[in-house]
Design a protein around this motif. Structure first.
Motif, PDB file in Angstrom:
ATOM      1  N   ASP A 131      16.579 -11.663 -10.450  1.00 43.88           N
ATOM      2  CA  ASP A 131      16.136 -11.003  -9.219  1.00 43.88           C
ATOM      3  C   ASP A 131      15.623  -9.614  -9.591  1.00 43.88           C
ATOM      4  O   ASP A 131      16.353  -8.798 -10.151  1.00 43.88           O
ATOM      5  CB  ASP A 131      17.312 -10.891  -8.243  1.00 43.88           C
ATOM      6  N   THR A 132      14.357  -9.327  -9.282  1.00 44.11           N
ATOM      7  CA  THR A 132      13.728  -8.060  -9.694  1.00 44.11           C
ATOM      8  C   THR A 132      13.863  -6.956  -8.657  1.00 44.11           C
ATOM      9  O   THR A 132      13.238  -5.905  -8.805  1.00 44.11           O
ATOM     10  CB  THR A 132      12.233  -8.283  -9.987  1.00 44.11           C
ATOM     11  N   THR A 133      14.669  -7.170  -7.625  1.00 44.95           N
ATOM     12  CA  THR A 133      14.796  -6.168  -6.563  1.00 44.95           C
ATOM     13  C   THR A 133      15.134  -4.790  -7.106  1.00 44.95           C
ATOM     14  O   THR A 133      14.583  -3.775  -6.663  1.00 44.95           O
ATOM     15  CB  THR A 133      15.874  -6.601  -5.547  1.00 44.95           C
ATOM     16  N   TYR A 134      16.042  -4.742  -8.078  1.00 46.08           N
ATOM     17  CA  TYR A 134      16.500  -3.451  -8.587  1.00 46.08           C
ATOM     18  C   TYR A 134      15.898  -3.100  -9.945  1.00 46.08           C
ATOM     19  O   TYR A 134      16.447  -2.288 -10.683  1.00 46.08           O
ATOM     20  CB  TYR A 134      18.029  -3.420  -8.633  1.00 46.08           C
ATOM     21  N   LEU A 135      14.745  -3.702 -10.253  1.00 42.90           N
ATOM     22  CA  LEU A 135      13.961  -3.291 -11.408  1.00 42.90           C
ATOM     23  C   LEU A 135      12.767  -2.486 -10.901  1.00 42.90           C
ATOM     24  O   LEU A 135      12.002  -2.958 -10.071  1.00 42.90           O
ATOM     25  CB  LEU A 135      13.471  -4.499 -12.207  1.00 42.90           C
ATOM     26  N   ASP A 136      12.611  -1.261 -11.393  1.00 44.03           N
ATOM     27  CA  ASP A 136      11.471  -0.449 -10.997  1.00 44.03           C
ATOM     28  C   ASP A 136      10.179  -1.072 -11.524  1.00 44.03           C
ATOM     29  O   ASP A 136      10.194  -1.852 -12.494  1.00 44.03           O
ATOM     30  CB  ASP A 136      11.608   0.969 -11.540  1.00 44.03           C
ATOM     31  N   VAL A 137       9.075  -0.712 -10.912  1.00 42.91           N
ATOM     32  CA  VAL A 137       7.769  -1.223 -11.346  1.00 42.91           C
ATOM     33  C   VAL A 137       7.477  -0.749 -12.770  1.00 42.91           C
ATOM     34  O   VAL A 137       7.717   0.407 -13.127  1.00 42.91           O
ATOM     35  CB  VAL A 137       6.667  -0.740 -10.380  1.00 42.91           C
ATOM     36  N   GLY A 138       6.981  -1.665 -13.601  1.00 40.88           N
ATOM     37  CA  GLY A 138       6.626  -1.318 -14.973  1.00 40.88           C
ATOM     38  C   GLY A 138       6.774  -2.490 -15.915  1.00 40.88           C
ATOM     39  O   GLY A 138       7.023  -3.629 -15.500  1.00 40.88           O
ATOM     40  N   SER A 139       6.632  -2.222 -17.212  1.00 40.47           N
ATOM     41  CA  SER A 139       6.710  -3.259 -18.245  1.00 40.47           C
ATOM     42  C   SER A 139       8.132  -3.353 -18.786  1.00 40.47           C
ATOM     43  O   SER A 139       8.792  -2.333 -19.026  1.00 40.47           O
ATOM     44  CB  SER A 139       5.745  -2.930 -19.387  1.00 40.47           C
ATOM     45  N   THR A 197      -7.543   2.966   6.949  1.00 40.84           N
ATOM     46  CA  THR A 197      -8.714   3.118   6.085  1.00 40.84           C
ATOM     47  C   THR A 197      -8.426   4.149   4.998  1.00 40.84           C
ATOM     48  O   THR A 197      -7.407   4.829   5.013  1.00 40.84           O
ATOM     49  CB  THR A 197      -9.937   3.603   6.883  1.00 40.84           C
ATOM     50  N   TYR A 198      -9.373   4.223   4.055  1.00 43.71           N
ATOM     51  CA  TYR A 198      -9.368   5.321   3.098  1.00 43.71           C
ATOM     52  C   TYR A 198     -10.118   6.502   3.710  1.00 43.71           C
ATOM     53  O   TYR A 198     -10.744   6.372   4.762  1.00 43.71           O
ATOM     54  CB  TYR A 198     -10.033   4.893   1.784  1.00 43.71           C
ATOM     55  N   ALA A 199     -10.061   7.639   3.008  1.00 40.03           N
ATOM     56  CA  ALA A 199     -10.702   8.845   3.534  1.00 40.03           C
ATOM     57  C   ALA A 199     -12.208   8.670   3.725  1.00 40.03           C
ATOM     58  O   ALA A 199     -12.813   9.273   4.613  1.00 40.03           O
ATOM     59  CB  ALA A 199     -10.429  10.029   2.606  1.00 40.03           C
ATOM     60  N   ASN A 200     -12.834   7.779   2.919  1.00 36.97           N
ATOM     61  CA  ASN A 200     -14.287   7.559   3.034  1.00 36.97           C
ATOM     62  C   ASN A 200     -14.654   6.510   4.076  1.00 36.97           C
ATOM     63  O   ASN A 200     -15.807   6.131   4.205  1.00 36.97           O
ATOM     64  CB  ASN A 200     -14.868   7.178   1.677  1.00 36.97           C
ATOM     65  N   GLY A 201     -13.637   6.000   4.789  1.00 35.03           N
ATOM     66  CA  GLY A 201     -13.882   5.035   5.846  1.00 35.03           C
ATOM     67  C   GLY A 201     -13.769   3.583   5.424  1.00 35.03           C
ATOM     68  O   GLY A 201     -13.849   2.677   6.265  1.00 35.03           O
ATOM     69  N   THR A 202     -13.559   3.324   4.115  1.00 34.04           N
ATOM     70  CA  THR A 202     -13.401   1.952   3.639  1.00 34.04           C
ATOM     71  C   THR A 202     -12.117   1.340   4.211  1.00 34.04           C
ATOM     72  O   THR A 202     -11.074   1.996   4.277  1.00 34.04           O
ATOM     73  CB  THR A 202     -13.333   1.919   2.097  1.00 34.04           C
ATOM     74  N   THR A 203     -12.198   0.099   4.627  1.00 33.64           N
ATOM     75  CA  THR A 203     -11.052  -0.578   5.233  1.00 33.64           C
ATOM     76  C   THR A 203      -9.936  -0.806   4.213  1.00 33.64           C
ATOM     77  O   THR A 203     -10.188  -1.234   3.085  1.00 33.64           O
ATOM     78  CB  THR A 203     -11.487  -1.932   5.822  1.00 33.64           C
ATOM     79  N   LEU A 204      -8.719  -0.531   4.636  1.00 26.31           N
ATOM     80  CA  LEU A 204      -7.552  -0.774   3.792  1.00 26.31           C
ATOM     81  C   LEU A 204      -7.195  -2.253   3.854  1.00 26.31           C
ATOM     82  O   LEU A 204      -7.076  -2.831   4.937  1.00 26.31           O
ATOM     83  CB  LEU A 204      -6.370   0.080   4.284  1.00 26.31           C
ATOM     84  N   GLU A 205      -7.005  -2.882   2.686  1.00 30.90           N
ATOM     85  CA  GLU A 205      -6.747  -4.324   2.640  1.00 30.90           C
ATOM     86  C   GLU A 205      -5.305  -4.677   2.281  1.00 30.90           C
ATOM     87  O   GLU A 205      -4.840  -5.772   2.592  1.00 30.90           O
ATOM     88  CB  GLU A 205      -7.703  -4.981   1.636  1.00 30.90           C
ATOM     89  N   ILE A 206      -4.604  -3.783   1.608  1.00 33.24           N
ATOM     90  CA  ILE A 206      -3.226  -4.064   1.192  1.00 33.24           C
ATOM     91  C   ILE A 206      -2.342  -2.836   1.380  1.00 33.24           C
ATOM     92  O   ILE A 206      -2.834  -1.712   1.507  1.00 33.24           O
ATOM     93  CB  ILE A 206      -3.149  -4.501  -0.301  1.00 33.24           C
ATOM     94  N   ILE A 207      -1.036  -3.084   1.401  1.00 26.81           N
ATOM     95  CA  ILE A 207      -0.039  -2.020   1.338  1.00 26.81           C
ATOM     96  C   ILE A 207       0.914  -2.370   0.198  1.00 26.81           C
ATOM     97  O   ILE A 207       1.365  -3.517   0.080  1.00 26.81           O
ATOM     98  CB  ILE A 207       0.734  -1.870   2.658  1.00 26.81           C
ATOM     99  N   MET A 208       1.205  -1.390  -0.649  1.00 32.15           N
ATOM    100  CA  MET A 208       2.092  -1.598  -1.791  1.00 32.15           C
ATOM    101  C   MET A 208       3.331  -0.710  -1.657  1.00 32.15           C
ATOM    102  O   MET A 208       3.210   0.468  -1.283  1.00 32.15           O
ATOM    103  CB  MET A 208       1.367  -1.279  -3.103  1.00 32.15           C
ATOM    104  N   ILE A 209       4.488  -1.294  -1.955  1.00 29.64           N
ATOM    105  CA  ILE A 209       5.740  -0.548  -1.916  1.00 29.64           C
ATOM    106  C   ILE A 209       6.461  -0.717  -3.247  1.00 29.64           C
ATOM    107  O   ILE A 209       6.663  -1.836  -3.714  1.00 29.64           O
ATOM    108  CB  ILE A 209       6.668  -1.036  -0.777  1.00 29.64           C
ATOM    109  N   ASN A 210       6.841   0.408  -3.843  1.00 34.65           N
ATOM    110  CA  ASN A 210       7.642   0.405  -5.068  1.00 34.65           C
ATOM    111  C   ASN A 210       8.947   1.128  -4.774  1.00 34.65           C
ATOM    112  O   ASN A 210       8.961   2.347  -4.575  1.00 34.65           O
ATOM    113  CB  ASN A 210       6.884   1.095  -6.209  1.00 34.65           C
ATOM    114  N   SER A 211      10.043   0.376  -4.723  1.00 32.06           N
ATOM    115  CA  SER A 211      11.361   0.990  -4.580  1.00 32.06           C
ATOM    116  C   SER A 211      11.799   1.476  -5.956  1.00 32.06           C
ATOM    117  O   SER A 211      11.899   0.676  -6.891  1.00 32.06           O
ATOM    118  CB  SER A 211      12.378  -0.020  -4.042  1.00 32.06           C
ATOM    119  N   THR A 212      12.057   2.759  -6.097  1.00 35.42           N
ATOM    120  CA  THR A 212      12.402   3.318  -7.404  1.00 35.42           C
ATOM    121  C   THR A 212      13.862   3.747  -7.450  1.00 35.42           C
ATOM    122  O   THR A 212      14.460   4.095  -6.435  1.00 35.42           O
ATOM    123  CB  THR A 212      11.512   4.516  -7.767  1.00 35.42           C
ATOM    124  N   THR A 213      14.396   3.710  -8.656  1.00 36.07           N
ATOM    125  CA  THR A 213      15.796   4.058  -8.853  1.00 36.07           C
ATOM    126  C   THR A 213      16.017   5.557  -8.822  1.00 36.07           C
ATOM    127  O   THR A 213      17.050   6.037  -8.341  1.00 36.07           O
ATOM    128  CB  THR A 213      16.294   3.499 -10.199  1.00 36.07           C
TER     129      THR A 213
END
Length: 593
Positions: free
Chosen positions: A166-174, A239-255
């Motif tokens: 279970d990677t819930t408590y592994l921070d993003v990375g290699s 959107t982004y600051a230039n008006g481009t539509t936002l397509e995803i949301i990313m969440i990284n829970s860090t230790t």
């Protein structure tokens, strides 16, 4: 004519000598290839992990095989372990036969399903000898183990597992994963697999928007670790600051906060619970979206519920900013705030500092206030922090009042004058996730002790630190442990080092001890710390990693020593037969010559 005949004769003899030498060499090489260590204790992560990209919060199942091949003799196996190293390091030790987790106790982030294990007839008492994957052999002597004695008449013995991480408590990375077969023997402590490399990626949600970038439905997105929720109302423009539509949301829970983020946090602030890195960078929301932080009580020592605030890190200014538009629900233990952009967000509380005689910092490189920990959040049972000014050459004592953590005082003699320096003790549920191996002996408590930010608590700044702790008499008596068998171990980055530990006094329910150090890291209070080297030091010297207590390099041999029995691995008489053939060929060729 005679000279010509002699020349031809010499050439013929030289050719025969060369032929004899070549044949002997060839036979010997073949003999070594066939009779040498062609088999081994093979540990392998077969499939399902190497090269994988796993979203944080997802579980990944992979296969592990351990094979004791037919030339190995009785191989002692004390336990097996999975070691995962990366932004957050974790080590699980498990029973090789049942697959049950031995340490850390109560950890549910790894589950193991045993698909194949040896039967009773493949475990017994006999001569122990095994080869690693490089062909080197190790003599374990007589004892219990898995395999067929003398390597004769048996087949391969296999342990097979399906492991789910279970990677819930592994921070993003290699990350790098290795499986170890732990023998419990110093000559060869473990057989290891090759490395499997995988990546944990941010938890990602796809957005459905119209052409203008307006979200088509209300979304509630919970972070992988479950303590933070984002709410985006139907119709929110993303959107982004230039008006481009936002397509995803990313969440990284860090230790833990990064070094830069941690140093920017005010020294009287404490992180409460989860830290989230939200992305993509540059995303903008109109109207603002809601972020909710859940928290649990009791709060860290000295932090009041009224002081809780949601903050974000401003990477442009290098500082933390407080969200002023928030609502707190003390009954439900949560705070909601409105945010219009993404960054690193966390919930903080302010410590009500106790006075310590006043005085301001001066001269000599203080400024190491605050404290951060890389320990996995789910391995921390509770913690306590205290703040003090330190003065060069003066003993300053931190007092701790949480009985469960065992440590009640830390007295520090600093080489410099400082601002507020935070001391933090973390009581752990099991072995620290920051170490490679569990401590030896019978463990009473696993704890982390931190002083100031990274790099401060070293012999350069600390002349001596006395750690005073209590051990329950009932625990000592129940385990049949003598009062003087208790030691404090400290992880020095490579191994556990036993610190000089003395009995201070006896209380009604406790025995009080004292140990000395000049560095802070994971610690363990243990009884009968077998194999840990004593730290031969005086106050102020410190322990230099790699200087003392390093286990000698295992002696590598090609075959076990003679014990009066036929102990040679492989088919009995095989090497002898080839040796005879080599000698016979050499003799015949010499006669013809």
């Amino acid at each position: 004519m005679l000279v010509e005949r002699d020349k031809i004769s010499n050439e013929t003899q030289n050719k025969k000598k060369l032929l004899v030498s070549s044949l002997i060499t060839t036979v010997i090489v073949v003999m070594l290839l066939l009779s040498g260590p062609a088999h081994a204790v093979v540990v392998s992560i077969i499939s399902g992990l190497d090269g994988e990209k796993i979203q944080q919060g997802e579980s990944k199942t992979f296969t592990v095989n351990v094979t004791i091949e037919d030339r190995d003799q009785y191989v002692p196996i004390e336990s097996m372990s999975l070691n995962v190293t990366g932004p957050v390091s974790k080590n699980w030790t498990f029973d090789p036969y049942s697959g049950s987790i031995i340490s850390p106790t109560g950890d549910s982030n790894l589950t193991i399903d045993v698909t194949d294990a040896p039967n009773a007839s493949e475990y017994g008492y006999g001569y122990g000898y095994g080869y690693d994957r490089y062909g080197y052999g190790y003599n374990f002597g007589y004892g219990y183990g898995y395999g067929y004695n003398y390597g004769a008449g048996g087949t391969d013995i296999t342990f097979s597992y399906n492991m789910t991480l279970d990677t819930t408590y592994l921070d993003v990375g290699s990350y790098t994963a290795e499986v170890h077969v732990n023998t419990g023997k110093s000559v060869k402590p473990r057989f290891s697999s090759t490395e499997a490399i995988f990546n944990v990626t941010p938890y990602t949600i796809n957005l459905t928007t119209n052409a203008e970038g307006n979200i088509s439905q209300t979304l509630n997105i919970t972070s992988p670790r479950g303590n933070v929720t984002l709410t985006l109302q139907n119709g929110t423009n993303a959107t982004y600051a230039n008006g481009t539509t936002l397509e995803i949301i990313m969440i990284n829970s860090t230790t833990a906060l990064s070094t830069t983020e941690s140093s920017a946090l005010p020294s009287d602030n404490r992180v409460i619970g989860e830290i989230v890195e939200l992305g993509p960078a540059g995303a903008r929301f109109n109207p603002p979206i809601e972020i909710r932080f859940n928290y649990t009580e009791p709060l860290p020592s000295g932090v009041s519920e009224e002081s809780l605030r949601v903050k974000f890190y401003n990477s442009t200014t290098g500082s933390w900013e407080t969200i002023t538009d928030y609502t707190q629900n003390k009954t439900g233990n949560y705070i909601t705030a409105n945010i219009s952009h993404f960054s690193t967000y966390t919930l903080t509380g302010r410590v009500s500092r106790e006075t310590s005689g006043g005085g301001s910092s001066s001269s000599g490189g203080g400024g190491a206030s605050g404290v951060s920990s890389g320990e996995a959040f789910d391995n921390i049972e509770r913690y306590e922090t205290r703040d003090k000014y330190l003065y060069a050459g003066k003993e300053i004592t931190y007092l701790f009042t949480t009985p469960e953590i065992s440590v009640y005082e830390i007295s520090v003699i600093s080489t410099v004058n400082t601002d507020w320096i935070t001391a933090k003790i973390e009581l752990l549920k099991g072995t620290s996730t920051l170490v490679d191996t569990a401590p030896s002996g019978t463990v009473y408590k696993n704890i982390n002790i931190w002083l100031g930010t990274s790099g401060f608590a070293t012999p350069e700044h600390i002349t001596d630190a006395a750690i005073r702790f209590r051990v329950e008499k009932s625990w000592l008596d129940g385990a049949g442990i003598e009062r003087d068998e208790i030691s404090l171990l400290r992880w020095d980055g490579e191994r556990w080092v036993r610190l000089p530990t003395t009995i201070l006094r006896e209380e009604e329910d406790y025995i009080c001890y004292e140990a000395h150090t000049t560095s802070f890291s994971p610690f363990a209070i243990v009884a009968n710390a077998i194999g840990s080297e004593p730290a031969e030091r005086t106050p102020g010297e410190g322990v230099v990693p790699g200087e003392k207590g390093v286990s000698p390099t295992p002696e590598k041999t090609r075959k076990p020593p003679s014990t009066g029995k036929e102990e040679t691995p492989g088919t009995p008489g095989f090497e002898l037969g080839f040796t005879g053939i080599a000698i016979s060929l050499a003799y015949l060729l010499q006669r013809k010559r």
